[in-house]
Design a protein around this motif. Structure first.
Motif, mmCIF file in Angstrom:
data_model
loop_
_atom_site.group_PDB
_atom_site.id
_atom_site.type_symbol
_atom_site.label_atom_id
_atom_site.label_comp_id
_atom_site.label_asym_id
_atom_site.label_seq_id
_atom_site.Cartn_x
_atom_site.Cartn_y
_atom_site.Cartn_z
ATOM 1 N N VAL A 293 10.059 3.057 -3.892
ATOM 2 C CA VAL A 293 8.870 3.838 -3.568
ATOM 3 C C VAL A 293 9.224 5.265 -3.949
ATOM 4 C CG1 VAL A 293 7.481 4.757 -1.673
ATOM 5 C CG2 VAL A 293 8.137 2.328 -1.694
ATOM 6 N N HIS A 294 8.477 5.863 -4.871
ATOM 7 C CA HIS A 294 8.884 7.205 -5.272
ATOM 8 C C HIS A 294 8.968 8.119 -4.070
ATOM 9 C CE1 HIS A 294 8.523 11.377 -6.598
ATOM 10 N NE2 HIS A 294 9.254 10.986 -7.630
ATOM 11 N N SER A 295 7.924 8.154 -3.255
ATOM 12 C CA SER A 295 7.851 9.044 -2.096
ATOM 13 C C SER A 295 6.540 8.763 -1.388
ATOM 14 C CB SER A 295 7.902 10.515 -2.541
ATOM 15 O OG SER A 295 6.836 10.783 -3.449
ATOM 16 N N ALA B 155 3.577 9.725 -3.448
ATOM 17 C CA ALA B 155 3.296 8.989 -4.677
ATOM 18 C C ALA B 155 2.805 7.566 -4.447
ATOM 19 C CB ALA B 155 4.541 8.957 -5.558
ATOM 20 N N VAL B 156 2.944 7.040 -3.233
ATOM 21 C CA VAL B 156 2.458 5.695 -2.921
ATOM 22 C C VAL B 156 1.608 5.775 -1.654
ATOM 23 C CG1 VAL B 156 3.085 3.317 -2.388
ATOM 24 C CG2 VAL B 156 4.501 4.647 -3.971
ATOM 25 N N PRO B 157 0.311 5.463 -1.737
ATOM 26 C CA PRO B 157 -0.542 5.504 -0.554
ATOM 27 C C PRO B 157 0.002 4.612 0.561
ATOM 28 C CG PRO B 157 -1.871 5.303 -2.544
ATOM 29 C CD PRO B 157 -0.438 5.120 -2.956
ATOM 30 N N ALA B 158 -0.259 5.011 1.780
ATOM 31 C CA ALA B 158 0.305 4.305 2.930
ATOM 32 C C ALA B 158 -0.061 2.830 2.938
ATOM 33 C CB ALA B 158 -0.157 4.978 4.222
ATOM 34 N N GLN C 53 -0.323 0.865 0.607
ATOM 35 C CA GLN C 53 0.314 0.091 -0.455
ATOM 36 C C GLN C 53 1.838 0.069 -0.344
ATOM 37 O OE1 GLN C 53 -1.606 0.332 -4.401
ATOM 38 N NE2 GLN C 53 -2.935 1.908 -3.528
ATOM 39 N N LEU C 54 2.366 0.744 0.654
ATOM 40 C CA LEU C 54 3.809 0.781 0.832
ATOM 41 C C LEU C 54 4.389 -0.612 1.080
ATOM 42 C CD1 LEU C 54 4.099 3.947 3.114
ATOM 43 C CD2 LEU C 54 4.967 3.741 0.764
ATOM 44 N N ARG C 55 3.705 -1.392 1.900
ATOM 45 C CA ARG C 55 4.255 -2.703 2.263
ATOM 46 C C ARG C 55 4.315 -3.644 1.057
ATOM 47 N NH1 ARG C 55 5.454 -4.762 7.161
ATOM 48 N NH2 ARG C 55 4.323 -3.060 8.203
ATOM 49 N N THR C 56 3.415 -3.480 0.114
ATOM 50 C CA THR C 56 3.449 -4.324 -1.088
ATOM 51 C C THR C 56 4.770 -4.147 -1.832
ATOM 52 O OG1 THR C 56 1.042 -4.228 -1.331
ATOM 53 C CG2 THR C 56 2.320 -4.795 -3.299
ATOM 54 N N GLU D 117 6.567 2.469 9.905
ATOM 55 C CA GLU D 117 5.335 1.778 10.314
ATOM 56 C C GLU D 117 4.916 0.732 9.290
ATOM 57 O OE1 GLU D 117 0.621 2.931 10.988
ATOM 58 O OE2 GLU D 117 2.162 4.488 11.199
ATOM 59 N N HIS D 118 5.205 0.993 8.021
ATOM 60 C CA HIS D 118 4.758 0.097 6.954
ATOM 61 C C HIS D 118 5.882 -0.774 6.391
ATOM 62 C CE1 HIS D 118 0.624 1.580 6.713
ATOM 63 N NE2 HIS D 118 1.140 2.767 7.021
ATOM 64 N N GLY D 119 6.970 -0.895 7.135
ATOM 65 C CA GLY D 119 7.991 -1.878 6.811
ATOM 66 C C GLY D 119 8.916 -1.530 5.671
#
Length: 453
Positions: free
Chosen positions: A214-216, A219-222, A224-227, A267-269
């Motif tokens: 994950v860049h940061s 750079a990655v919406p919350a 979509q982090l878990r994907t 929160e998003h794993g």
């Protein structure tokens, strides 16, 4: 079957607080098969016969060093961004100008030279935080992973192992502004399409593995982090993320999400034992607790953090919270893991105005075993039976190391003192020279090709 025997004047063995003199290291098919300290030994195994075909390694031999965080193309900026004032954000504009000029051929040439420079510095494995995925206009190459393939090939030419951390990079701000200008080539549209492209890249080269990043949080919406996290976990692959590098990003995250970037990732794993957070320069106490509770590692990049005026992270507090510390050269303002290691201690002295925070053995572990594990190569970074035969021999007779006891090498030596490097049992560097790459010439040519006029 290939076998070799090496007699180290001093070798730093696992769990030891200081190097051991006169150690015979036997290697077969790229693995260490025997480690025998000879000083004080008795019997025929310590006699002349056993040493007849052993190659002597004068100096201190340590496990191969692991560079956990690299942006290979940043090497083109060394010495070009220091003549004016500014901060991380003004430096980033110069970095984007180089990124805009790279294509698969120029990237292969530059990365080959950079990775060979790493080999000269005793680095046997690198984690490449890779987000230069597409053409400068954002369109895909015929092979959507052609830029990643160039990095895999570059590492093969340089003779080191690579973990390609395929990086998800979708937006330019925490609030979700779209990518524009040079950033367009970083993006895949959304995390699902990122995962589809990343899944299609499966190099069969034994020296390369694919992880995720994950860049940061900008750079990655919350949502979509878990994907990204699930993609990495489903493959038992390393997952890395830039975290708390800048106050501005932390402040924006609090405004948009009402919590710190660390809390948002938890929160998003995203946090966990296979995750490495890079930098963590400005954590809160609660952040450190979250990272420790999730058994997340931290990669420190002191030479880049000072070059970009980012700040000094609380390294000792991190270690005391149970965070596994590793090291990276990041922007390659310097490629020298000895400098990165001692900077962890010396920066703590600046931050606390006290001395003596890390032992030499702790710094060695950060530069070797912990780093390799963070990149998915847990069988490397130790001079022990069964481990990969990565051996780095450092001179003890240079102007920097003469008179220095072997235990003090991490506080005295530089990359220039590396004399010989074995990677998986194969000699890559001998007498301080790369065996296949003219590193200075290739760096000069490849940097000139991508540097804006």
């Amino acid at each position: 079957m290939t076998t070799s025997r090496w007699l180290a004047e001093y070798a730093w063995l696992p769990e030891d607080s200081e190097p051991t003199p006169e150690v015979l290291i036997e290697v077969e098919d790229g693995r260490i098969t025997a480690v025998t300290p000879l000083q004080g030994s008795t019997g025929p195994e310590a006699g002349v016969e056993v040493l007849r075909d052993a190659t002597r390694l004068p100096g201190l031999t340590v496990p191969g060093l692991s560079n956990v965080h690299s942006h290979a193309f940043h090497r083109a900026l060394r010495g070009r961004t220091h003549g004016s004032r500014g901060d991380f954000w003004s430096w980033r504009d110069r970095m984007y100008a180089v990124a805009d000029r790279l294509d698969p051929d120029t990237y292969l040439a530059l990365a080959r030279a950079v990775y060979a420079e790493m080999a000269l510095a005793g680095i046997t494995c690198v984690g490449e935080f890779h987000y230069l995925h597409h053409r400068p206009d954002g369109g895909a190459y015929d092979d959507p992973n052609e830029m990643g393939a160039a990095l895999v090939e570059a590492a093969a030419h340089a003779g080191i192992r690579l973990t390609l951390l395929d990086t998800c990079y979708l937006t330019s701000t925490v609030s979700g502004q779209p990518l524009a200008g040079p950033q367009r080539r970083f993006g895949d549209g959304d995390a699902v399409r990122w995962a589809e492209r990343a899944s299609a890249f499966q190099p069969t080269d034994s020296h390369a593995r694919v992880g995720a990043a994950v860049h940061s949080v900008r750079a990655v919406p919350a949502d979509q982090l878990r994907t990204v996290a699930d993609w990495a976990r489903s493959r038992h692959a390393p997952l890395h993320v830039h975290l708390s590098e800048q106050y501005a990003e932390n402040d924006e995250c609090r405004v948009v999400h009402g919590r710190t970037p660390t809390a948002l990732l938890a929160e998003h794993g995203v946090l966990g034992p296979d995750t490495t957070a890079v930098h963590v320069t400005h954590p809160t106490g609660a952040d450190l607790t979250l990272l420790g509770d999730n058994r997340t590692g931290v990669c420190l990049c002191p030479t880049t953090e000072r070059d970009l005026a980012d700040g000094i992270g609380p390294a000792r507090q991190m270690a005391d919270a149970g965070l596994r510390l590793s090291l990276g050269s990041d922007s390659h303002a310097v490629v020298d893991l000895f400098e990165e290691a001692r900077a962890v201690e010396l920066d703590e002295r600046l931050r606390t105005r006290r001395r003596g925070h890390f032992t030499s053995a702790e710094l060695l572990a950060a530069a070797t075993a912990t780093g390799h594990a963070a990149l998915g190569w847990a069988d490397a970074g130790r001079i022990a039976v069964g481990a990969r035969a990565d051996l780095v021999t450092v001179r003890l007779d240079s102007a920097r190391t003469a008179g220095v006891p072997p235990v003090g090498v991490f506080f005295a030596a530089s990359a220039a003192d590396v004399d010989q490097v074995l990677v998986d049992g194969r000699v890559v560097v001998a007498e301080g020279r790369h065996l296949t790459v003219d590193v200075p010439a290739e760096l000069s040519a490849s940097i000139e090709a991508v540097t804006p006029a």
